[in-house]
Each structure stands twice: as C-alpha cells, then as structure tokens.
Design a protein around this motif. Sequence first.
Motif, PDB file in Angstrom:
ATOM      1  N   SER A   1       0.831  -1.209   0.000  1.00 28.25           N
ATOM      2  CA  SER A   1       0.000   0.000   0.000  1.00 28.25           C
ATOM      3  C   SER A   1       0.862   1.254   0.000  1.00 28.25           C
ATOM      4  O   SER A   1       0.570   2.230  -0.701  1.00 28.25           O
ATOM      5  CB  SER A   1      -0.921  -0.004   1.232  1.00 28.25           C
ATOM      6  N   ALA A   2       1.950   1.230   0.789  1.00 26.75           N
ATOM      7  CA  ALA A   2       2.836   2.385   0.853  1.00 26.75           C
ATOM      8  C   ALA A   2       3.505   2.636  -0.495  1.00 26.75           C
ATOM      9  O   ALA A   2       3.616   3.781  -0.950  1.00 26.75           O
ATOM     10  CB  ALA A   2       3.887   2.164   1.934  1.00 26.75           C
ATOM     11  N   CYS A   3       3.944   1.561  -1.129  1.00 28.79           N
ATOM     12  CA  CYS A   3       4.624   1.698  -2.415  1.00 28.79           C
ATOM     13  C   CYS A   3       3.647   2.082  -3.523  1.00 28.79           C
ATOM     14  O   CYS A   3       3.975   2.851  -4.414  1.00 28.79           O
ATOM     15  CB  CYS A   3       5.345   0.387  -2.757  1.00 28.79           C
ATOM     16  N   TRP A   4       2.429   1.551  -3.437  1.00 31.30           N
ATOM     17  CA  TRP A   4       1.426   1.815  -4.470  1.00 31.30           C
ATOM     18  C   TRP A   4       1.141   3.303  -4.603  1.00 31.30           C
ATOM     19  O   TRP A   4       0.937   3.825  -5.706  1.00 31.30           O
ATOM     20  CB  TRP A   4       0.154   1.038  -4.142  1.00 31.30           C
ATOM     21  N   LYS A   5       1.155   4.012  -3.482  1.00 37.02           N
ATOM     22  CA  LYS A   5       0.903   5.456  -3.525  1.00 37.02           C
ATOM     23  C   LYS A   5       1.971   6.179  -4.342  1.00 37.02           C
ATOM     24  O   LYS A   5       1.697   7.209  -4.954  1.00 37.02           O
ATOM     25  CB  LYS A   5       0.876   6.014  -2.102  1.00 37.02           C
ATOM     26  N   VAL A   6       3.191   5.646  -4.330  1.00 36.01           N
ATOM     27  CA  VAL A   6       4.292   6.272  -5.054  1.00 36.01           C
ATOM     28  C   VAL A   6       4.297   5.868  -6.522  1.00 36.01           C
ATOM     29  O   VAL A   6       4.568   6.674  -7.415  1.00 36.01           O
ATOM     30  CB  VAL A   6       5.644   5.900  -4.395  1.00 36.01           C
ATOM     31  N   VAL A   7       3.978   4.585  -6.780  1.00 32.17           N
ATOM     32  CA  VAL A   7       4.057   4.058  -8.140  1.00 32.17           C
ATOM     33  C   VAL A   7       2.842   4.446  -8.982  1.00 32.17           C
ATOM     34  O   VAL A   7       2.967   4.730 -10.179  1.00 32.17           O
ATOM     35  CB  VAL A   7       4.208   2.520  -8.101  1.00 32.17           C
ATOM     36  N   LYS A   8       1.684   4.497  -8.373  1.00 33.94           N
ATOM     37  CA  LYS A   8       0.443   4.727  -9.113  1.00 33.94           C
ATOM     38  C   LYS A   8       0.488   5.950 -10.028  1.00 33.94           C
ATOM     39  O   LYS A   8       0.074   5.876 -11.194  1.00 33.94           O
ATOM     40  CB  LYS A   8      -0.730   4.828  -8.134  1.00 33.94           C
ATOM     41  N   PRO A   9       1.005   7.091  -9.563  1.00 31.12           N
ATOM     42  CA  PRO A   9       1.035   8.266 -10.453  1.00 31.12           C
ATOM     43  C   PRO A   9       1.944   8.091 -11.675  1.00 31.12           C
ATOM     44  O   PRO A   9       1.801   8.839 -12.653  1.00 31.12           O
ATOM     45  CB  PRO A   9       1.571   9.377  -9.537  1.00 31.12           C
ATOM     46  N   LEU A  10       2.872   7.140 -11.627  1.00 27.50           N
ATOM     47  CA  LEU A  10       3.795   6.937 -12.739  1.00 27.50           C
ATOM     48  C   LEU A  10       3.195   6.087 -13.859  1.00 27.50           C
ATOM     49  O   LEU A  10       3.725   6.055 -14.966  1.00 27.50           O
ATOM     50  CB  LEU A  10       5.081   6.257 -12.236  1.00 27.50           C
ATOM     51  N   LEU A  11       2.099   5.394 -13.570  1.00 26.29           N
ATOM     52  CA  LEU A  11       1.494   4.502 -14.550  1.00 26.29           C
ATOM     53  C   LEU A  11       0.618   5.279 -15.521  1.00 26.29           C
ATOM     54  O   LEU A  11       0.041   6.318 -15.188  1.00 26.29           O
ATOM     55  CB  LEU A  11       0.646   3.439 -13.848  1.00 26.29           C
ATOM     56  N   GLN A  12       0.510   4.752 -16.727  1.00 25.51           N
ATOM     57  CA  GLN A  12      -0.381   5.355 -17.699  1.00 25.51           C
ATOM     58  C   GLN A  12      -1.824   5.212 -17.212  1.00 25.51           C
ATOM     59  O   GLN A  12      -2.174   4.251 -16.518  1.00 25.51           O
ATOM     60  CB  GLN A  12      -0.218   4.688 -19.064  1.00 25.51           C
ATOM     61  N   GLU A  13      -2.664   6.137 -17.602  1.00 27.45           N
ATOM     62  CA  GLU A  13      -4.040   6.157 -17.102  1.00 27.45           C
ATOM     63  C   GLU A  13      -4.774   4.862 -17.442  1.00 27.45           C
ATOM     64  O   GLU A  13      -5.503   4.311 -16.608  1.00 27.45           O
ATOM     65  CB  GLU A  13      -4.800   7.351 -17.683  1.00 27.45           C
ATOM     66  N   ARG A  14      -4.585   4.353 -18.659  1.00 32.68           N
ATOM     67  CA  ARG A  14      -5.308   3.138 -19.039  1.00 32.68           C
ATOM     68  C   ARG A  14      -4.860   1.942 -18.200  1.00 32.68           C
ATOM     69  O   ARG A  14      -5.628   1.001 -17.995  1.00 32.68           O
ATOM     70  CB  ARG A  14      -5.133   2.850 -20.530  1.00 32.68           C
ATOM     71  N   THR A  15      -3.603   1.973 -17.722  1.00 31.96           N
ATOM     72  CA  THR A  15      -3.120   0.902 -16.852  1.00 31.96           C
ATOM     73  C   THR A  15      -3.695   1.048 -15.450  1.00 31.96           C
ATOM     74  O   THR A  15      -4.141   0.073 -14.849  1.00 31.96           O
ATOM     75  CB  THR A  15      -1.584   0.913 -16.798  1.00 31.96           C
ATOM     76  N   ARG A  16      -3.697   2.270 -14.918  1.00 30.18           N
ATOM     77  CA  ARG A  16      -4.249   2.503 -13.579  1.00 30.18           C
ATOM     78  C   ARG A  16      -5.697   2.043 -13.484  1.00 30.18           C
ATOM     79  O   ARG A  16      -6.110   1.477 -12.468  1.00 30.18           O
ATOM     80  CB  ARG A  16      -4.154   3.989 -13.204  1.00 30.18           C
ATOM     81  N   LYS A  17      -6.463   2.294 -14.525  1.00 32.45           N
ATOM     82  CA  LYS A  17      -7.877   1.937 -14.508  1.00 32.45           C
ATOM     83  C   LYS A  17      -8.088   0.425 -14.444  1.00 32.45           C
ATOM     84  O   LYS A  17      -9.156  -0.037 -14.026  1.00 32.45           O
ATOM     85  CB  LYS A  17      -8.574   2.502 -15.752  1.00 32.45           C
ATOM     86  N   ARG A  18      -7.092  -0.328 -14.871  1.00 38.18           N
ATOM     87  CA  ARG A  18      -7.236  -1.784 -14.902  1.00 38.18           C
ATOM     88  C   ARG A  18      -6.837  -2.452 -13.597  1.00 38.18           C
ATOM     89  O   ARG A  18      -7.041  -3.643 -13.434  1.00 38.18           O
ATOM     90  CB  ARG A  18      -6.371  -2.365 -16.025  1.00 38.18           C
ATOM     91  N   ILE A  19      -6.252  -1.713 -12.696  1.00 38.30           N
ATOM     92  CA  ILE A  19      -5.736  -2.308 -11.469  1.00 38.30           C
ATOM     93  C   ILE A  19      -6.726  -2.087 -10.328  1.00 38.30           C
ATOM     94  O   ILE A  19      -7.112  -0.957 -10.037  1.00 38.30           O
ATOM     95  CB  ILE A  19      -4.373  -1.689 -11.095  1.00 38.30           C
ATOM     96  N   GLN A  20      -7.127  -3.180  -9.680  1.00 45.97           N
ATOM     97  CA  GLN A  20      -8.008  -3.104  -8.528  1.00 45.97           C
ATOM     98  C   GLN A  20      -7.338  -3.797  -7.351  1.00 45.97           C
ATOM     99  O   GLN A  20      -7.020  -4.985  -7.428  1.00 45.97           O
ATOM    100  CB  GLN A  20      -9.359  -3.760  -8.826  1.00 45.97           C
ATOM    101  N   VAL A  21      -7.112  -3.058  -6.284  1.00 43.46           N
ATOM    102  CA  VAL A  21      -6.538  -3.616  -5.063  1.00 43.46           C
ATOM    103  C   VAL A  21      -7.690  -4.039  -4.165  1.00 43.46           C
ATOM    104  O   VAL A  21      -8.469  -3.200  -3.698  1.00 43.46           O
ATOM    105  CB  VAL A  21      -5.634  -2.592  -4.355  1.00 43.46           C
ATOM    106  N   LEU A  22      -7.821  -5.346  -3.940  1.00 47.31           N
ATOM    107  CA  LEU A  22      -8.941  -5.892  -3.182  1.00 47.31           C
ATOM    108  C   LEU A  22      -8.558  -6.114  -1.722  1.00 47.31           C
ATOM    109  O   LEU A  22      -7.390  -6.289  -1.386  1.00 47.31           O
ATOM    110  CB  LEU A  22      -9.399  -7.211  -3.806  1.00 47.31           C
ATOM    111  N   GLN A  23      -9.551  -6.114  -0.872  1.00 46.32           N
ATOM    112  CA  GLN A  23      -9.318  -6.329   0.549  1.00 46.32           C
ATOM    113  C   GLN A  23      -9.051  -7.806   0.826  1.00 46.32           C
ATOM    114  O   GLN A  23      -9.746  -8.692   0.306  1.00 46.32           O
ATOM    115  CB  GLN A  23     -10.531  -5.864   1.361  1.00 46.32           C
ATOM    116  N   GLY A  24      -8.038  -8.082   1.635  1.00 47.41           N
ATOM    117  CA  GLY A  24      -7.722  -9.456   2.008  1.00 47.41           C
ATOM    118  C   GLY A  24      -7.433 -10.331   0.803  1.00 47.41           C
ATOM    119  O   GLY A  24      -6.717  -9.932  -0.116  1.00 47.41           O
ATOM    120  N   CYS A  25      -8.013 -11.519   0.812  1.00 50.84           N
ATOM    121  CA  CYS A  25      -7.782 -12.448  -0.296  1.00 50.84           C
ATOM    122  C   CYS A  25      -8.678 -12.156  -1.490  1.00 50.84           C
ATOM    123  O   CYS A  25      -8.569 -12.816  -2.528  1.00 50.84           O
ATOM    124  CB  CYS A  25      -7.979 -13.894   0.171  1.00 50.84           C
TER     125      CYS A  25
END
Length: 336
Positions: free
Chosen positions: A199-223
């Motif tokens: 989660s800590a790293c995601w906040k830093v990496v997310k802005p570097l990704l292309q918008e179409r890639t960000r939209k495809r990524i879903q971080v789910l709770q637990g498993c």
Amino acid sequence: MGISNQEAIKQFLSLIEDVDEPLKNTFQIIHQGYPIETLERFLKARDWNVSKAHKMLVDCLNWRLQNEIDNVLAKPIPTDLYGAVRDSQLIGMSGYTKEGLPVIAVGVGLSTYDKASDKFYVQSHIQMNEYRDRVVLPLATKKHGRYIGICVKVLDMTGLKLSALNQLRLLTAISTIDDLNYPEKTDTYYIVNAPYVFSACWKVVKPLLQERTRKRIQVLQGCGKDELLKIMDYSSLPHFCRKEDSKSAKHNAGVNAENCFSFDHAFHQKLYNFIKQQALIVETKAPIRQKSFFVDLPEPDPDDAKIAKTIENEFHRLEKQNGLTNSLNGLVVNGN
C-alpha cells in the motif's frame, strides 16, 4: 481533428498487407483468424497512432521470426527443469470468469526464480503466452460464440521480501517482452493479500502509470474472495483466494492438483503435454534443431525502468525507516 478509430484500422490494415510474406505468416499465427481485433490491440497500445502501432507490430513480427516464437510450443523444457520452474515461477490458470475470460493467477511475492537459469523462465513465460493465445482463447471464443481475446489476472502479494529485488531485472525484462509483443491482453489486474508495504509503495508508483493501466488495477481487501466471486464462480477462484488466511505457498493448497501453480494442476499438465505432442509432430515432419531456446532480454522502456527503480528505492526507504523485512518485487504492471 484526429482520424476515427475505424479509419485508423483501415490505414493500419493497408500497411500490414504490404509487409513481406514471412511477416504475414507469423501475423496469421498471432491473430488466429481475428486480424482486425489484433490490430486494435496494437493501436490501443500506441494511443491509436497508426504509424507507431505499425512500427510496434512490425517489430513484434520480426522478433517472432528472429527468435522462432512460432515454434516455441514445440520446444519442451526438460521435465525435471519444468517442475523446478513451476516451483519457483508461480503462475497458472485457475478457471474462467462468468464472461468466459481466462483467469491467470500469479504468485508475485513467493516466486523466487532461483531453481533454473533465466532462459527457462523466459521460455516458460512465452510458452504460456502462446498457449493462451493459440489454444485457450480460441477455445473460449468457440465455446461462447463471440471473440474472446483477453484474460484477467489475480496477483497474490503474499510473502513479499526485499531479497526478491535481486530478480527485478529478469522480471522487468519479461514485462517488457509482454509490453512489446503481447499488448492489451489483460482486462483487469486484481491485487490480493496486499501487505502494508504494498500500500505504501502503491501510492508512489500509481502516479507513474499510464491512465489506461491505472484503470485496470483493482486492489482488493484481504484475499479478495467476495469481490472476485462477483465475476467468477468459486471453482475458478485461485487457491490463495479461497480463505482469508490462505497463503499461495508452493504446495499449501493441501492437494497439489488444487494449487494452480503446481505442475500437477490440470492446466500445466495440459500445457506440457500439448508442447510434447507438438514437438513430436514437428520431429515427424522435419527434425527440429537441438539447441536451447533463448531470447535476448530486451532493454526496458524508460518509463518501466523508472517504475522499477522507484519500487526499489521506496522499499529500501521503508525498510530503513521502519525496520521492515518485507518488500515488493515482480509487480511490473503494464497494459498486457
């Protein structure tokens, strides 16, 4: 005003019709009877710029010829090595979504890539891509009576460790192969079992990704079980998503056949048997060259290299700041 998507496809198709015959032949293997849909993938990967998409596809076709990718499914990895690869490169197919898309599971955190040489991990990865595109997706298309050319991926972050950063070069190279030669093949990436450091790293990496890639990524709770059951049946859930306290360890699913990473799983058995059968067919027609399959590892795109470096720096910072021992490696998320 830019040209319409239909006009872009028309121009792209005209350009591809002018390529040499060997490139046309390998393009047929790529598109599996759906050339327009394949051209659309390359156009999407280059923001519908016909010139850039044309260069990308021609480079891909030349890559396939130079590295004999069309024959890769007739080049089995020795059985003992294949078992070692499966134990340390955790990836498999657990089933299908309710819409018929293949569900590809990846054990990001517990993959060690330390039981075989890099070339076998690259070979296995390309073979899985080709088997997906030439066998799995065409069968899904036939079953559902409509074109299915993409999959979903469930990425398990269990067991992330700083030591895995030693494999960042290999993983970035594999990701680059996908970026350049198998673009737009994943509909959604589902991240599960994500620890705090992710989660800590995601906040830093997310802005570097292309918008179409960000939209495809879903971080789910637990498993992620509850959310994933909205798009797939329980039988298609990866084994590490079936219990809140589950782990994607190599054999902790209880029975190897239930662990989609295991060599004993039905998917890997079908894949490996298919490759052996293709090798026999090729040998019957003409003896294949007895040499190791090898693909030169490409240099990563500057943006991907920046993301990889950011991941490494962020987790070193977290480790130093908080004394953390877990870290992230292998999540080089892209538009594939």
